[in-house]
Design a protein around this motif. Structure first.
Motif, mmCIF file in Angstrom:
data_model
loop_
_atom_site.group_PDB
_atom_site.id
_atom_site.type_symbol
_atom_site.label_atom_id
_atom_site.label_comp_id
_atom_site.label_asym_id
_atom_site.label_seq_id
_atom_site.Cartn_x
_atom_site.Cartn_y
_atom_site.Cartn_z
ATOM 1 N N ASN A 106 4.736 9.038 -1.193
ATOM 2 C CA ASN A 106 5.796 8.761 -0.234
ATOM 3 C C ASN A 106 7.133 8.657 -0.949
ATOM 4 O OD1 ASN A 106 6.172 6.162 -1.143
ATOM 5 N ND2 ASN A 106 4.483 5.425 0.114
ATOM 6 N N LYS A 147 10.156 4.139 8.139
ATOM 7 C CA LYS A 147 9.004 4.348 9.027
ATOM 8 C C LYS A 147 8.178 5.528 8.503
ATOM 9 C CE LYS A 147 10.373 2.521 13.485
ATOM 10 N NZ LYS A 147 10.560 1.249 12.927
ATOM 11 N N PRO A 148 6.887 5.558 8.802
ATOM 12 C CA PRO A 148 6.086 6.702 8.337
ATOM 13 C C PRO A 148 6.604 8.014 8.914
ATOM 14 C CG PRO A 148 4.839 5.331 9.874
ATOM 15 C CD PRO A 148 6.100 4.599 9.573
ATOM 16 N N LYS A 149 6.537 9.061 8.084
ATOM 17 C CA LYS A 149 7.112 10.334 8.532
ATOM 18 C C LYS A 149 6.047 11.347 8.927
ATOM 19 C CE LYS A 149 11.337 10.078 5.883
ATOM 20 N NZ LYS A 149 11.621 9.963 4.473
ATOM 21 N N THR A 150 4.852 11.181 8.398
ATOM 22 C CA THR A 150 3.816 12.173 8.712
ATOM 23 C C THR A 150 2.639 11.467 9.375
ATOM 24 O OG1 THR A 150 2.659 11.849 6.636
ATOM 25 C CG2 THR A 150 4.397 13.512 6.634
ATOM 26 N N GLU A 151 1.775 12.283 9.955
ATOM 27 C CA GLU A 151 0.571 11.756 10.605
ATOM 28 C C GLU A 151 -0.270 10.993 9.574
ATOM 29 O OE1 GLU A 151 -1.445 10.754 13.585
ATOM 30 O OE2 GLU A 151 0.377 11.938 13.851
ATOM 31 N N GLN A 167 0.750 9.491 6.803
ATOM 32 C CA GLN A 167 1.366 8.195 6.454
ATOM 33 C C GLN A 167 1.123 7.167 7.553
ATOM 34 O OE1 GLN A 167 5.477 8.933 5.493
ATOM 35 N NE2 GLN A 167 4.974 9.892 3.535
ATOM 36 N N ARG A 168 1.204 7.642 8.796
ATOM 37 C CA ARG A 168 0.961 6.718 9.914
ATOM 38 C C ARG A 168 -0.464 6.174 9.832
ATOM 39 N NH1 ARG A 168 4.656 9.096 12.866
ATOM 40 N NH2 ARG A 168 3.508 11.014 13.128
ATOM 41 N N TYR A 169 -1.394 7.064 9.529
ATOM 42 C CA TYR A 169 -2.805 6.680 9.484
ATOM 43 C C TYR A 169 -3.085 5.719 8.323
ATOM 44 C CZ TYR A 169 -7.732 7.092 8.400
ATOM 45 O OH TYR A 169 -9.035 6.798 8.095
ATOM 46 N N ARG A 207 -1.228 3.751 6.760
ATOM 47 C CA ARG A 207 -0.580 2.438 6.849
ATOM 48 C C ARG A 207 -1.221 1.527 7.897
ATOM 49 N NH1 ARG A 207 5.919 2.594 6.913
ATOM 50 N NH2 ARG A 207 6.325 4.147 5.305
ATOM 51 N N LEU A 208 -2.202 2.014 8.625
ATOM 52 C CA LEU A 208 -2.803 1.184 9.678
ATOM 53 C C LEU A 208 -3.315 -0.133 9.101
ATOM 54 C CD1 LEU A 208 -4.957 3.744 11.748
ATOM 55 C CD2 LEU A 208 -2.717 2.790 12.339
#
Ligand SMILES: C[S@@+](CC[C@H](N)C(=O)[O-])C[C@H]1O[C@@H](n2cnc3c(N)ncnc32)[C@H](O)[C@@H]1O
Length: 616
Positions: free
Chosen positions: A428, A446-450, A452-454, A456-457
């Motif tokens: 990142n 904030k997360p930028k990719t799918e 990164q979103r996943y 960081r859960l």
């Protein structure tokens, strides 16, 4: 009819017909003896054997002239759920028996449940329904490292609606054990060698028989008898409690040790000792431990997973034993792993390993592992999976061997979900220096990719209930985001590697690429030296893989699948430089490449953290 001196082939005639050439033919569905299957040569290992009467029904069929038929054999189909002894007994009056199918292209041995009676008309009365019911399933992670494999299995199981809990984990690396414990506080983490663990399990079963299961056991001395304290002599102590148990260990004898909490004068001290003086204390400890299931007894484990190290097959090992790989101590953990399976008889087994176990010495170790499972009456499936094909931004090709008791359904390898060629998003964009020491920080963007979103859960969002409803330590912050610090020379080199896709040592001053894509020093350019007096382009970089490699000081790039991450975070022979920063990847970035959620905290000194995490 087989070759001279070899046993005849065995098949089931499915059709008789006359060809257009007026020759009579039969269509045959073939049975395989164990030695005809993929386990072939491993059968020769004498720590296990296969019943010569047991054959496996394949889907392989072909047409053959009728005069190939040598004789008729009586083959009994038996219920796969029976144990091997019962199967052999049932088949006593037959030439052969079969209980499982063998699928050649998938190296799979699996129950046959749909056509009992077809051959001999005899079958057992046993219920052939397959039992798949497990409420909260227990998991034992062997060679657990910091728990990557078991964590992944539990998260995957949760998505499928099954509660799988890592109840026990074993690894001889203390930092890895600490990491696992801090992420799975309810897990019994055993910091010991797998061989000692197996010996301990056997001793534990004896203790449980003695103090828990055997109601007629002689009563130990009464509490009063044992606890007559009185005045303590010098060097005397009072045992308060037994708190742990282990078998052997470094510089210890091969026997059981108890951890005693002792009162010496006014101090409490605990240490492991050989101890048999107070049967009452031992009884208390064993009864409580049995209730809390501090160690599994045979039948307690639902799923056993692990990747026994087979360092004896590594290409880096110049003395690989090709003729007898299991005689190499570095490969013996495969035997230990199977011995533990044999002792505990878990419902499911999942073994992971490098693909070399299928390549080295004609796949000797892979065949051996499969052979052991089949000989133990497990259904088994061998396969290769690429982590990158399941959404991980890392290539990582590994062998997976499933085993399932015949009362269970043998799991399949999941079909790929992702294209492995291009996938980005692992490292990142936080700026981290080469000497970044602070390993906990806030997420600033904030997360930028799918991905990164996943990644960081939270624990809860990932369905990880290791902390019940609570959050784990550090959750919500960015942890372990520091790199292994490069020395001054390497840092200077790394700063000069262009921040471009595909950049590596070849882009440094004084290197040119000659014929056949071989890197060499450019005779036109005087050699450049660093402040330390060492050359900018080291000899080892030029010579690595005879000058053909692009790996030394190679930069990773955003849209690429990262090559398989290996144990040392050293840029001399691997592509591990951050795309836009002058450093190697951080512990967290590597953890992400391995698929660890961001909430998974790693313990220990940075080098250790890098190493055991990358070992997964
Ligand atoms: C490849 S790593 C396992 C990684 C782990 N499966 C994961 O997913 O995180 C192998 C581990 O085996 C451990 N190990 C090697 N030999 C061992 C032995 N004889 N007994 C116990 N642990 C051992 C090492 O410390 C290392 O952590």
């Amino acid at each position: 009819m087989a070759e001279e001196g070899k046993p005849h082939f065995i098949g089931r005639i499915t059709e008789l017909f006359e060809g257009t050439d007026h020759v009579k033919y039969f269509n045959c569905r073939w049975f395989f003896r164990s030695e005809d299957t993929v386990i072939s040569t491993a059968k020769l290992v004498d720590d296990h054997s296969h019943d010569p009467k047991r054959v496996f029904l394949s889907d392989e069929r072909n047409d053959n002239p009728l005069d190939c038929i040598v004789s008729k054999v009586k083959i009994l189909q038996v219920d796969p759920k029976l144990d091997l002894e019962a199967k052999a007994q049932l088949a006593a009056d037959n030439d052969l028996y079969y209980d499982m199918s063998y699928t050649v292209p998938y190296s799979t041995f699996e129950n046959i449940t749909n056509d009992i009676n077809e051959i001999s008309g005899i079958s057992s009365d046993a219920d052939s329904e397959v039992d798949t019911s497990v409420a909260t399933a227990t998991l034992l992670d062997l060679y657990s490292g910091c728990g990557g494999m078991s964590t992944g299995l539990c998260l995957g199981a949760a998505l499928a609606g099954l509660k799988l809990e890592t109840r026990w984990a074993v690894d001889f690396n203390s930092h890895a054990c600490k990491s696992l414990k801090s992420n799975h506080p309810k897990t019994e983490v055993r910091n010991e060698k797998a061989d000692d663990f197996l010996s301990l399990l056997k001793e534990w079963a004896v203790l449980c028989d003695q103090y828990v299961h055997d109601n007629n056991a002689e009563a130990p001395p009464s509490m009063d008898e044992e606890e007559e304290e009185g005045e303590l002599e010098k060097d005397e102590y009072v045992v308060q409690k037994l708190t742990d148990i282990c078998y052997g260990g470094i510089d210890r004898k091969s026997c059981i040790y108890f951890k005693l909490l002792k009162k010496v004068y006014v101090q409490f001290i605990d240490s492991f000792l050989v101890f048999s003086d107070c049967p009452l204390k031992i009884k208390e400890f064993v009864q409580e431990g049995h209730m809390r299931k501090v160690l599994p007894l045979p039948g307690d484990v639902d799923v056993l997973c692990g990747g026994p190290p087979c360092q004896g097959i590594s290409g880096l090992n110049r003395f690989r034993n090709r003729d007898d790989p299991l005689n190499d101590d570095k490969n013996r953990q495969l035997v230990t792993f199977m011995n533990i399976v044999s002792y505990l008889r878990p419902k499911f087994v999942l073994m992971e390993n490098v693909v070399d176990i299928l390549q080295f010495a004609e796949g000797y170790l892979g065949r051996y592992a499969l052979s052991r499972l089949v000989a133990m009456n497990y259904q088994s499936r061998l396969g290769i999976m690429l982590a990158g094909c399941y959404g991980l931004p890392q290539f990582r090709m590994r062998t997976f061997l499933w085993g399932a008791l015949t009362t269970m359904v043998l799991p399949k390898h999941p079909l790929p979900t992702h294209n492995v060629v291009i996938r980005g998003g692992a490292p990142n964009a936080f700026t981290v220096g080469n000497d970044q020491a602070d390993d906990v920080m806030e997420y600033l963007v904030k997360p930028k990719t799918e991905f990164q979103r996943y990644i960081r859960l939270s624990r809860k969002e990932m369905l990880d209930y290791s902390f019940g409803d609570k959050t784990g330590p550090g959750e919500g912050t960015l942890m372990d985001h520091c790199p292994l610090r490069l020395n001054k020379d390497d840092y200077e080199r790394v700063k000069r590697i262009p921040f471009e896709k595909g950049a590596n040592f070849r882009d440094l001053e004084g290197v040119r690429v000659g014929p056949n894509n071989v890197a060499e020093f450019d005779p036109e350019i005087p050699r450049v030296y660093l402040e330390s007096g060492n050359p900018l382009v080291p000899e080892y970089a030029i010579k690595f893989r005879s000058g053909k490699s692009l790996r030394p000081f190679g930069r990773l790039w955003w849209d690429e699948t990262v090559p398989t991450v290996v144990t040392s975070a050293n840029p001399h022979s691997q592509r591990i430089l951050h795309p836009s920063q002058a450093r190697v990847l951080t512990v967290r970035e590597n953890a992400r490449l391995q698929g660890f959620p961001d909430y998974y905290r790693l313990d220990g000194p940075i080098k250790e953290r890098q190493v055991y995490e990358l070992l997964c």
